[in-house]
Design a protein around this motif. Sequence first.
Motif, PDB file in Angstrom:
ATOM      1  N   VAL A  28      -8.981   1.463  -2.420  1.00  0.00           N
ATOM      2  CA  VAL A  28      -9.032   2.859  -2.566  1.00  0.00           C
ATOM      3  C   VAL A  28     -10.107   4.001  -2.215  1.00  0.00           C
ATOM      4  CG1 VAL A  28      -9.567   4.307  -4.602  1.00  0.00           C
ATOM      5  CG2 VAL A  28      -7.940   2.170  -4.095  1.00  0.00           C
ATOM      6  N   ARG A  29     -11.348   2.723  -2.176  1.00  0.00           N
ATOM      7  CA  ARG A  29     -12.606   3.774  -1.492  1.00  0.00           C
ATOM      8  C   ARG A  29     -12.572   4.680  -0.151  1.00  0.00           C
ATOM      9  NH1 ARG A  29     -15.245  -0.739  -4.578  1.00  0.00           N
ATOM     10  NH2 ARG A  29     -15.552  -0.591  -6.176  1.00  0.00           N
ATOM     11  N   GLN A  30     -11.909   2.816   0.416  1.00  0.00           N
ATOM     12  CA  GLN A  30     -11.959   3.436   1.644  1.00  0.00           C
ATOM     13  C   GLN A  30     -11.417   4.919   1.933  1.00  0.00           C
ATOM     14  OE1 GLN A  30      -9.879   0.246   4.559  1.00  0.00           O
ATOM     15  NE2 GLN A  30     -10.801   0.961   6.722  1.00  0.00           N
ATOM     16  N   ALA A  31      -9.788   4.761   1.140  1.00  0.00           N
ATOM     17  CA  ALA A  31      -9.057   6.148   1.110  1.00  0.00           C
ATOM     18  C   ALA A  31      -9.549   7.526   0.611  1.00  0.00           C
ATOM     19  CB  ALA A  31      -7.697   5.668   0.684  1.00  0.00           C
ATOM     20  N   PHE A  32     -10.678   7.130  -0.130  1.00  0.00           N
ATOM     21  CA  PHE A  32     -11.371   8.005  -0.132  1.00  0.00           C
ATOM     22  C   PHE A  32     -12.402   8.785   0.346  1.00  0.00           C
ATOM     23  CE2 PHE A  32      -9.061   8.043  -4.655  1.00  0.00           C
ATOM     24  CZ  PHE A  32      -9.271   8.687  -5.146  1.00  0.00           C
ATOM     25  N   GLN A  33     -13.303   7.471   1.142  1.00  0.00           N
ATOM     26  CA  GLN A  33     -14.114   7.914   2.878  1.00  0.00           C
ATOM     27  C   GLN A  33     -13.518   8.421   3.841  1.00  0.00           C
ATOM     28  OE1 GLN A  33     -15.654   4.375   3.757  1.00  0.00           O
ATOM     29  NE2 GLN A  33     -17.704   5.601   4.435  1.00  0.00           N
ATOM     30  N   HIS A  34     -12.102   8.399   3.385  1.00  0.00           N
ATOM     31  CA  HIS A  34     -11.279   8.769   4.885  1.00  0.00           C
ATOM     32  C   HIS A  34     -12.170  10.361   4.543  1.00  0.00           C
ATOM     33  CE1 HIS A  34      -9.337   8.458   9.009  1.00  0.00           C
ATOM     34  NE2 HIS A  34      -8.184   9.541   8.191  1.00  0.00           N
ATOM     35  N   LEU A  35     -10.741  10.463   4.231  1.00  0.00           N
ATOM     36  CA  LEU A  35     -10.095  12.267   3.525  1.00  0.00           C
ATOM     37  C   LEU A  35     -11.541  12.272   3.454  1.00  0.00           C
ATOM     38  CD1 LEU A  35      -7.107  10.972   0.633  1.00  0.00           C
ATOM     39  CD2 LEU A  35      -7.453  12.428   2.819  1.00  0.00           C
ATOM     40  N   THR A  36     -12.997  12.093   2.574  1.00  0.00           N
ATOM     41  CA  THR A  36     -14.241  12.981   1.850  1.00  0.00           C
ATOM     42  C   THR A  36     -14.457  13.558   3.869  1.00  0.00           C
ATOM     43  OG1 THR A  36     -14.337  12.190   0.185  1.00  0.00           O
ATOM     44  CG2 THR A  36     -16.268  12.993   1.888  1.00  0.00           C
ATOM     45  N   LEU A  37     -14.165  12.456   4.726  1.00  0.00           N
ATOM     46  CA  LEU A  37     -14.988  12.347   6.400  1.00  0.00           C
ATOM     47  C   LEU A  37     -13.462  14.159   6.387  1.00  0.00           C
ATOM     48  CD1 LEU A  37     -15.207   9.077   6.709  1.00  0.00           C
ATOM     49  CD2 LEU A  37     -17.781  11.016   7.080  1.00  0.00           C
ATOM     50  N   GLN A  38     -12.211  13.862   6.587  1.00  0.00           N
ATOM     51  CA  GLN A  38     -12.150  14.978   7.334  1.00  0.00           C
ATOM     52  C   GLN A  38     -12.496  16.193   5.968  1.00  0.00           C
ATOM     53  OE1 GLN A  38      -7.746  13.652   6.811  1.00  0.00           O
ATOM     54  NE2 GLN A  38      -8.233  12.148   7.966  1.00  0.00           N
ATOM     55  N   SER A  39     -12.650  16.269   5.120  1.00  0.00           N
ATOM     56  CA  SER A  39     -13.447  17.696   4.696  1.00  0.00           C
ATOM     57  C   SER A  39     -12.040  18.149   3.486  1.00  0.00           C
ATOM     58  CB  SER A  39     -14.140  18.532   5.441  1.00  0.00           C
ATOM     59  OG  SER A  39     -14.638  17.563   6.597  1.00  0.00           O
ATOM     60  N   VAL A  40     -11.374  17.289   3.153  1.00  0.00           N
ATOM     61  CA  VAL A  40     -11.336  18.280   1.980  1.00  0.00           C
ATOM     62  C   VAL A  40     -11.444  18.302   0.605  1.00  0.00           C
ATOM     63  CG1 VAL A  40      -8.681  16.184   2.579  1.00  0.00           C
ATOM     64  CG2 VAL A  40     -10.626  15.803   1.133  1.00  0.00           C
ATOM     65  N   ASP A  41     -10.418  19.083  -0.093  1.00  0.00           N
ATOM     66  CA  ASP A  41     -11.486  20.007  -1.531  1.00  0.00           C
ATOM     67  C   ASP A  41     -10.679  19.248  -2.358  1.00  0.00           C
ATOM     68  OD1 ASP A  41     -12.584  22.400   0.192  1.00  0.00           O
ATOM     69  OD2 ASP A  41     -10.741  22.840   0.711  1.00  0.00           O
ATOM     70  N   GLY A  42      -9.700  18.159  -2.606  1.00  0.00           N
ATOM     71  CA  GLY A  42      -9.579  17.452  -3.306  1.00  0.00           C
ATOM     72  C   GLY A  42      -8.806  16.635  -3.485  1.00  0.00           C
ATOM     73  N   ILE A  43      -8.240  16.094  -3.912  1.00  0.00           N
ATOM     74  CA  ILE A  43      -7.637  15.076  -3.817  1.00  0.00           C
ATOM     75  C   ILE A  43      -6.261  14.506  -4.717  1.00  0.00           C
ATOM     76  CG2 ILE A  43      -6.935  12.504  -2.700  1.00  0.00           C
ATOM     77  CD1 ILE A  43     -10.441  12.378  -2.079  1.00  0.00           C
ATOM     78  N   VAL A  44      -5.530  14.227  -4.281  1.00  0.00           N
ATOM     79  CA  VAL A  44      -3.865  13.229  -5.681  1.00  0.00           C
ATOM     80  C   VAL A  44      -4.080  12.294  -5.228  1.00  0.00           C
ATOM     81  CG1 VAL A  44      -1.652  13.617  -6.316  1.00  0.00           C
ATOM     82  CG2 VAL A  44      -2.904  15.953  -5.696  1.00  0.00           C
ATOM     83  N   LEU A  45      -3.832  11.330  -6.245  1.00  0.00           N
ATOM     84  CA  LEU A  45      -3.380  10.445  -6.320  1.00  0.00           C
ATOM     85  C   LEU A  45      -2.684   9.664  -7.268  1.00  0.00           C
ATOM     86  CD1 LEU A  45      -4.997   7.322  -5.448  1.00  0.00           C
ATOM     87  CD2 LEU A  45      -6.245   7.188  -7.614  1.00  0.00           C
ATOM     88  N   ILE A  46      -1.352   9.329  -6.155  1.00  0.00           N
ATOM     89  CA  ILE A  46       0.227   9.225  -7.053  1.00  0.00           C
ATOM     90  C   ILE A  46       0.053   7.573  -6.849  1.00  0.00           C
ATOM     91  CG2 ILE A  46       2.678   9.043  -6.026  1.00  0.00           C
ATOM     92  CD1 ILE A  46       2.092  10.810  -3.855  1.00  0.00           C
ATOM     93  N   GLU A  47       0.373   6.960  -8.087  1.00  0.00           N
ATOM     94  CA  GLU A  47       1.018   6.299  -8.964  1.00  0.00           C
ATOM     95  C   GLU A  47      -0.180   4.739  -8.074  1.00  0.00           C
ATOM     96  OE1 GLU A  47       4.385   2.580  -9.675  1.00  0.00           O
ATOM     97  OE2 GLU A  47       4.314   3.791  -7.648  1.00  0.00           O
ATOM     98  N   SER A  48      -1.467   4.591  -8.982  1.00  0.00           N
ATOM     99  CA  SER A  48      -2.893   3.746  -8.592  1.00  0.00           C
ATOM    100  C   SER A  48      -2.151   3.288  -9.857  1.00  0.00           C
ATOM    101  CB  SER A  48      -3.785   4.308  -8.424  1.00  0.00           C
ATOM    102  OG  SER A  48      -4.347   3.089  -8.588  1.00  0.00           O
ATOM    103  N   GLN A  49      -2.779   1.654  -9.680  1.00  0.00           N
ATOM    104  CA  GLN A  49      -3.045   0.779 -11.121  1.00  0.00           C
ATOM    105  C   GLN A  49      -4.637   0.814 -10.950  1.00  0.00           C
ATOM    106  OE1 GLN A  49      -0.052  -0.616  -8.638  1.00  0.00           O
ATOM    107  NE2 GLN A  49      -0.818  -2.322  -8.739  1.00  0.00           N
ATOM    108  N   MET A  50      -5.314   0.742 -10.441  1.00  0.00           N
ATOM    109  CA  MET A  50      -6.337   0.447  -9.786  1.00  0.00           C
ATOM    110  C   MET A  50      -6.985   1.672 -10.839  1.00  0.00           C
ATOM    111  SD  MET A  50      -6.568  -1.365  -7.056  1.00  0.00           S
ATOM    112  CE  MET A  50      -8.108  -1.570  -7.970  1.00  0.00           C
TER     113      MET A  50
END
Length: 329
Positions: A102-124
């Motif tokens: 999960v952290r790696q996915a968020f870090q990757h998207l942050t590096l891609q310069s997104v303004d916000g993130i939707v997380l679909i079905e996570s038990q984390m």
Amino acid sequence: MAEVAARAGVSSQTVSRVANNHDNVDENTRAKVLAAMQDLGYRPNSAARALVTGRFGALGVVSFDVGAHGNARTLAAIADAAREAGFSVNFMGVRVQTEAAVRQAFQHLTLQSVDGIVLIESQMLDTPSLHLPPTMPVVVADGDTGHEYPNVDFDQARGTRSLVRHLLDLGHRTVHHVAGPRDSFAARRRSEAWERTLVAADAPVRPTLYGDWTTESGYLAGRTLAQDPNVTAVFAANDQMALGILRAMHEAGRRIPDGVSVAGFDDVPEARFFEPPLTTVHQDFDVVGRHCVTLLLEQIERREHAPRRLAVEPTLVVRASTAPPPARP
């Protein structure tokens, strides 16, 4: 930008307003600027534009099973709503739900310069040690929010309750259940609502069988249930597993719905073409996806992170796969 301005015969400020999609530009002027951009192969510098507007014009989506019907439909709806709002979508698929993934996915998207993130079905999200970027707007779709993030989900309990009550009202003494994976929030909520509805009706609660959302797992569970003559009603946690149960019952000579009623959940497009057509619970994933984008844009525009939960109401769809139980001898 200067070259585009010279080609179109306008100022650089006008080119900037067109590039940032401002509405205070005459349509004829906008057309000339866009034509000049195309002729010259001009592409706005997203980093420079972000410095001016405070936005990158992109939303991120993290999903853990994009092959699942609900997740795929929600992702498509998010992409449509984002496009209408002038945003692109960057997608990250994660195979295994771990904190590191999960952290790696968020870090990757942050590096891609997104303004916000939707997380679909996570038990984390109910893991206390999981910390997502505090400045990143986040919305959760189809998952419990043990953290402070806004959440969009179906009223799973209400949908399940309406389906189980339908089967009990037909005269079935109880309803057997083939649940989804134990680590799925949606499966867990449906299973809990199934049990609560039976208990409230003073109906016996039989042992739960578990599948993995696939037709094959439903088929295997159906083979077990088909051997028990006391089974007259089965609720599968999704339509794919219900399809497998239909096949298993057919092979065992159990007629649907005269001998056994079978119902599913989701109302996939193919459900009305099953043999017989499947009674199920309809979920409008387009509404969920659009709500996710709306909540995300509210955070982006207002820089707010206030918790908010939207529950979308599902609808019972009664078809030919359910009927009163066979008369007892």
